[in-house]
Design a protein around this motif. Sequence first.
Motif, PDB file in Angstrom:
ATOM      1  N   ALA A   1     -27.518  -7.986  31.428  1.00  7.75           N
ATOM      2  CA  ALA A   1     -27.646  -6.345  31.971  1.00  7.75           C
ATOM      3  C   ALA A   1     -26.332  -6.118  32.731  1.00  7.75           C
ATOM      4  CB  ALA A   1     -28.657  -6.432  32.827  1.00  7.75           C
ATOM      5  N   SER A   2     -25.684  -6.822  33.451  1.00  9.24           N
ATOM      6  CA  SER A   2     -24.592  -6.766  34.410  1.00  9.24           C
ATOM      7  C   SER A   2     -23.332  -7.498  33.540  1.00  9.24           C
ATOM      8  CB  SER A   2     -24.630  -6.954  35.665  1.00  9.24           C
ATOM      9  OG  SER A   2     -24.865  -8.653  35.826  1.00  9.24           O
ATOM     10  N   THR A   3     -23.447  -6.794  32.419  1.00  6.73           N
ATOM     11  CA  THR A   3     -22.013  -7.565  31.478  1.00  6.73           C
ATOM     12  C   THR A   3     -20.917  -7.229  32.091  1.00  6.73           C
ATOM     13  OG1 THR A   3     -22.578  -5.835  29.952  1.00  6.73           O
ATOM     14  CG2 THR A   3     -23.551  -7.957  29.528  1.00  6.73           C
ATOM     15  N   GLY A   4     -20.028  -8.148  31.879  1.00  6.33           N
ATOM     16  CA  GLY A   4     -18.493  -7.949  32.140  1.00  6.33           C
ATOM     17  C   GLY A   4     -17.702  -7.166  31.101  1.00  6.33           C
ATOM     18  N   SER A   5     -16.988  -6.172  31.394  1.00  3.40           N
ATOM     19  CA  SER A   5     -16.173  -5.461  30.201  1.00  3.40           C
ATOM     20  C   SER A   5     -15.434  -6.384  29.434  1.00  3.40           C
ATOM     21  CB  SER A   5     -15.646  -4.509  30.600  1.00  3.40           C
ATOM     22  OG  SER A   5     -15.263  -4.411  31.890  1.00  3.40           O
ATOM     23  N   ASN A   6     -15.104  -7.677  29.651  1.00  4.42           N
ATOM     24  CA  ASN A   6     -14.272  -8.476  28.788  1.00  4.42           C
ATOM     25  C   ASN A   6     -14.955  -9.677  28.041  1.00  4.42           C
ATOM     26  OD1 ASN A   6     -11.654  -7.505  29.757  1.00  4.42           O
ATOM     27  ND2 ASN A   6     -12.597  -8.018  31.723  1.00  4.42           N
ATOM     28  N   GLU A   7     -16.501  -9.518  28.021  1.00  5.28           N
ATOM     29  CA  GLU A   7     -17.243 -10.434  27.369  1.00  5.28           C
ATOM     30  C   GLU A   7     -17.183 -10.177  25.833  1.00  5.28           C
ATOM     31  OE1 GLU A   7     -21.162 -10.783  28.256  1.00  5.28           O
ATOM     32  OE2 GLU A   7     -20.970 -10.558  30.659  1.00  5.28           O
ATOM     33  N   ALA A   8     -17.363 -11.037  24.863  1.00  7.24           N
ATOM     34  CA  ALA A   8     -17.753 -11.183  23.709  1.00  7.24           C
ATOM     35  C   ALA A   8     -18.766 -10.058  23.437  1.00  7.24           C
ATOM     36  CB  ALA A   8     -18.245 -12.379  22.904  1.00  7.24           C
ATOM     37  N   VAL A   9     -18.716  -9.000  22.531  1.00  6.27           N
ATOM     38  CA  VAL A   9     -19.741  -8.052  22.166  1.00  6.27           C
ATOM     39  C   VAL A   9     -20.766  -8.459  21.348  1.00  6.27           C
ATOM     40  CG1 VAL A   9     -19.861  -5.902  21.237  1.00  6.27           C
ATOM     41  CG2 VAL A   9     -17.742  -6.641  22.398  1.00  6.27           C
ATOM     42  N   ALA A  10     -22.008  -7.963  21.845  1.00  7.44           N
ATOM     43  CA  ALA A  10     -23.288  -8.302  21.302  1.00  7.44           C
ATOM     44  C   ALA A  10     -23.454  -7.126  20.097  1.00  7.44           C
ATOM     45  CB  ALA A  10     -24.428  -8.244  21.757  1.00  7.44           C
ATOM     46  N   VAL A  11     -23.773  -7.403  18.944  1.00  6.50           N
ATOM     47  CA  VAL A  11     -23.992  -6.521  17.415  1.00  6.50           C
ATOM     48  C   VAL A  11     -25.413  -6.255  17.567  1.00  6.50           C
ATOM     49  CG1 VAL A  11     -23.875  -6.268  15.044  1.00  6.50           C
ATOM     50  CG2 VAL A  11     -21.564  -6.941  16.433  1.00  6.50           C
ATOM     51  N   ASP A  12     -25.976  -5.406  17.045  1.00 11.12           N
ATOM     52  CA  ASP A  12     -27.482  -4.763  16.969  1.00 11.12           C
ATOM     53  C   ASP A  12     -27.913  -6.067  15.944  1.00 11.12           C
ATOM     54  OD1 ASP A  12     -29.624  -3.791  16.233  1.00 11.12           O
ATOM     55  OD2 ASP A  12     -28.781  -1.740  14.974  1.00 11.12           O
ATOM     56  N   PRO A  13     -29.026  -6.611  16.542  1.00 11.54           N
ATOM     57  CA  PRO A  13     -29.794  -7.543  15.792  1.00 11.54           C
ATOM     58  C   PRO A  13     -30.127  -7.007  14.311  1.00 11.54           C
ATOM     59  CG  PRO A  13     -30.621  -7.515  17.939  1.00 11.54           C
ATOM     60  CD  PRO A  13     -29.797  -6.212  17.890  1.00 11.54           C
ATOM     61  N   TYR A  14     -30.592  -5.803  14.193  1.00 13.06           N
ATOM     62  CA  TYR A  14     -31.023  -5.191  12.996  1.00 13.06           C
ATOM     63  C   TYR A  14     -29.720  -5.209  11.942  1.00 13.06           C
ATOM     64  CZ  TYR A  14     -35.237  -4.474  14.886  1.00 13.06           C
ATOM     65  OH  TYR A  14     -36.684  -4.598  15.612  1.00 13.06           O
ATOM     66  N   LYS A  15     -28.718  -5.676  12.221  1.00 11.68           N
ATOM     67  CA  LYS A  15     -27.698  -5.753  11.207  1.00 11.68           C
ATOM     68  C   LYS A  15     -27.790  -7.268  10.520  1.00 11.68           C
ATOM     69  CE  LYS A  15     -23.954  -2.807  12.037  1.00 11.68           C
ATOM     70  NZ  LYS A  15     -22.449  -2.557  12.604  1.00 11.68           N
ATOM     71  N   ILE A  16     -28.810  -7.714  10.647  1.00 13.50           N
ATOM     72  CA  ILE A  16     -29.148  -9.115  10.406  1.00 13.50           C
ATOM     73  C   ILE A  16     -28.961  -9.658   8.967  1.00 13.50           C
ATOM     74  CG2 ILE A  16     -31.308  -8.725  10.072  1.00 13.50           C
ATOM     75  CD1 ILE A  16     -32.270 -11.715  11.342  1.00 13.50           C
ATOM     76  N   GLU A  17     -29.232  -8.815   8.059  1.00 12.16           N
ATOM     77  CA  GLU A  17     -28.946  -9.038   6.626  1.00 12.16           C
ATOM     78  C   GLU A  17     -27.372  -9.275   6.299  1.00 12.16           C
ATOM     79  OE1 GLU A  17     -30.706  -6.973   3.195  1.00 12.16           O
ATOM     80  OE2 GLU A  17     -32.531  -7.132   4.528  1.00 12.16           O
ATOM     81  N   GLU A  18     -26.671  -8.319   6.633  1.00 17.32           N
ATOM     82  CA  GLU A  18     -25.264  -8.369   6.379  1.00 17.32           C
ATOM     83  C   GLU A  18     -24.486  -9.615   7.059  1.00 17.32           C
ATOM     84  OE1 GLU A  18     -23.396  -4.892   8.036  1.00 17.32           O
ATOM     85  OE2 GLU A  18     -21.456  -5.983   8.211  1.00 17.32           O
ATOM     86  N   ILE A  19     -24.943  -9.680   8.264  1.00 13.75           N
ATOM     87  CA  ILE A  19     -24.295 -11.016   9.139  1.00 13.75           C
ATOM     88  C   ILE A  19     -24.528 -12.134   8.564  1.00 13.75           C
ATOM     89  CG2 ILE A  19     -23.658 -11.783  11.548  1.00 13.75           C
ATOM     90  CD1 ILE A  19     -23.887  -8.928  12.494  1.00 13.75           C
ATOM     91  N   GLU A  20     -26.060 -12.248   8.271  1.00 11.69           N
ATOM     92  CA  GLU A  20     -26.433 -13.529   7.841  1.00 11.69           C
ATOM     93  C   GLU A  20     -25.544 -14.037   6.608  1.00 11.69           C
ATOM     94  OE1 GLU A  20     -30.780 -14.902   7.652  1.00 11.69           O
ATOM     95  OE2 GLU A  20     -30.376 -14.244   5.617  1.00 11.69           O
ATOM     96  N   GLU A  21     -25.308 -12.834   5.716  1.00 13.33           N
ATOM     97  CA  GLU A  21     -24.650 -13.382   4.483  1.00 13.33           C
ATOM     98  C   GLU A  21     -23.395 -13.742   4.718  1.00 13.33           C
ATOM     99  OE1 GLU A  21     -25.226 -10.210   1.401  1.00 13.33           O
ATOM    100  OE2 GLU A  21     -23.452 -10.918   0.606  1.00 13.33           O
ATOM    101  N   ARG A  22     -22.617 -13.123   5.775  1.00 15.21           N
ATOM    102  CA  ARG A  22     -21.286 -13.415   6.153  1.00 15.21           C
ATOM    103  C   ARG A  22     -21.076 -14.809   6.717  1.00 15.21           C
ATOM    104  NH1 ARG A  22     -18.925  -8.522   9.435  1.00 15.21           N
ATOM    105  NH2 ARG A  22     -16.835 -10.121   9.485  1.00 15.21           N
ATOM    106  N   VAL A  23     -22.024 -15.040   7.771  1.00 10.31           N
ATOM    107  CA  VAL A  23     -21.969 -16.388   8.635  1.00 10.31           C
ATOM    108  C   VAL A  23     -22.396 -17.660   7.563  1.00 10.31           C
ATOM    109  CG1 VAL A  23     -23.236 -17.692  10.496  1.00 10.31           C
ATOM    110  CG2 VAL A  23     -22.451 -15.342  10.684  1.00 10.31           C
ATOM    111  N   SER A  24     -23.243 -17.342   6.580  1.00 10.36           N
ATOM    112  CA  SER A  24     -23.694 -18.536   5.696  1.00 10.36           C
ATOM    113  C   SER A  24     -22.307 -18.916   4.894  1.00 10.36           C
ATOM    114  CB  SER A  24     -24.786 -17.735   4.913  1.00 10.36           C
ATOM    115  OG  SER A  24     -25.826 -17.412   5.375  1.00 10.36           O
ATOM    116  N   LYS A  25     -22.006 -17.806   4.325  1.00 11.30           N
ATOM    117  CA  LYS A  25     -20.827 -17.962   3.222  1.00 11.30           C
ATOM    118  C   LYS A  25     -19.693 -18.697   4.227  1.00 11.30           C
ATOM    119  CE  LYS A  25     -18.293 -14.506   1.439  1.00 11.30           C
ATOM    120  NZ  LYS A  25     -18.561 -13.148   1.336  1.00 11.30           N
ATOM    121  N   ALA A  26     -19.512 -18.530   5.494  1.00 10.22           N
ATOM    122  CA  ALA A  26     -18.495 -19.066   6.248  1.00 10.22           C
ATOM    123  C   ALA A  26     -18.767 -20.557   6.408  1.00 10.22           C
ATOM    124  CB  ALA A  26     -18.148 -18.127   7.487  1.00 10.22           C
TER     125      ALA A  26
END
Length: 401
Positions: free
Chosen positions: A38-63
């Motif tokens: 909740a008090s995230t630092g501005s230089n942290e890795a960014v979280a992406v919307d979990p509902y992008k799951i389909e697209e990202i699952e495909e990319r990560v699997s491929k990798a």
Amino acid sequence: VIEDVFYRIVFDSRGKETVECVVITENSYGRAIAPSGASTGSNEAVAVDPYKIEEIEERVSKALVGLYVFDQQEIDKALREEDGTENFSSIGGNFAIAASLAAAKAAANSLGLKLYEYLGGAFAKELPYPLGNVIGGGAHAENSTSIQEFLVIPVGAETFFDAQRANALVHRKLKEIFKKKGIFAAKGDEGAWAAQITDEEAFEILSEAISFVEDEVGFEIRMGVDVAATELWDGEHYVYRDKKLSREEQISYIAELIDKYNLLYVEDPLHEEDFEGFAELTKSVNCMVCGDDLFVTNVKRIEKGIEIGAANTVLIKPNQIGTLTDTFKAVKVAKDNDYDIVVSHRSGETEDETIAHLSVAFNATLIKCGVVGGERIAKLNELIRIEDEDYMTMTKIRWLR
Ligand code: PGA
Ligand code: ZN
């Protein structure tokens, strides 16, 4: 060899959606869930919307499919390359860390090892002290203290069980004191008590609870704080419920608190870009000074801090950086330069117990994972299991005087 990678959306302790990753090999599997701050630092890795799951699952699997599951560095490199940004804003630090940790767990499982054994080897035999959040406010609870977390460290405990018991007793005693004083107290995001009191009142009430519990358990318990000062900083001043401090006033105020309450641990006493202010404070106190938002588990920022002596302790949050390899690198650079490390949860957590294993594998001085609530207890009970099943001693805290 990694045969399949898939994600599902699950919920965290705030009831928010987060991602779980499952990595499958021919003879095992591993599973891990991303936490969130909740008090995230501005230089942290960014979280992406979990509902992008389909697209990202495909990319990560491929990798990842086809990679050797024991080659953690290759796996993490593949995640970085698939993402292609500095801060994981494409596939998300949340998707990345879940896959990275799930792969490590799949590797450990396939060897029949616990995660800490796989990562730490035969000499990972020390348990960290639990750094317990017992009163809290800031970004974790409305209308409570300005300092985000009032922490306890049961430094005299000889076992992890006794240590966690002491922290739990302090948490319980606080409830009693609040009740006796007629102060309404609710629980914040991490299970710490949130009440309409000033920071000074919190210190006094906590001191009272600690004295009581020290008598009961027969060993010393010290106090610490996470100021999370970036949240107080308005660009010119540090703004508290009851006061407004300039940068110099903030540095002397924190030094006074360390002295007055014999604090063992201070996290983020200044905002996330004030490396020099951190260094000024660190020079003048005998206390663990820890960078969270300052370092964000990022080697480059830790190195910058080391160069000027900005702190002496690094908070390690794997999801701030996005992979296990980068987390390990942060630990290594900290240790090589004689900094202590503290492995930490996030305010939004789940039943995932991975960080308990990381704290043992990395020989952390402290583990910061709360005191009560199922998502906090998941880590604490896992450490109690490790203590019970394997030969373990408590680590040495070199800051005790
Ligand atoms: P966060 O806070 O998980 O909400 O960022 C924890 C901390 O500041 O240590
Ligand atoms: Zn913090």
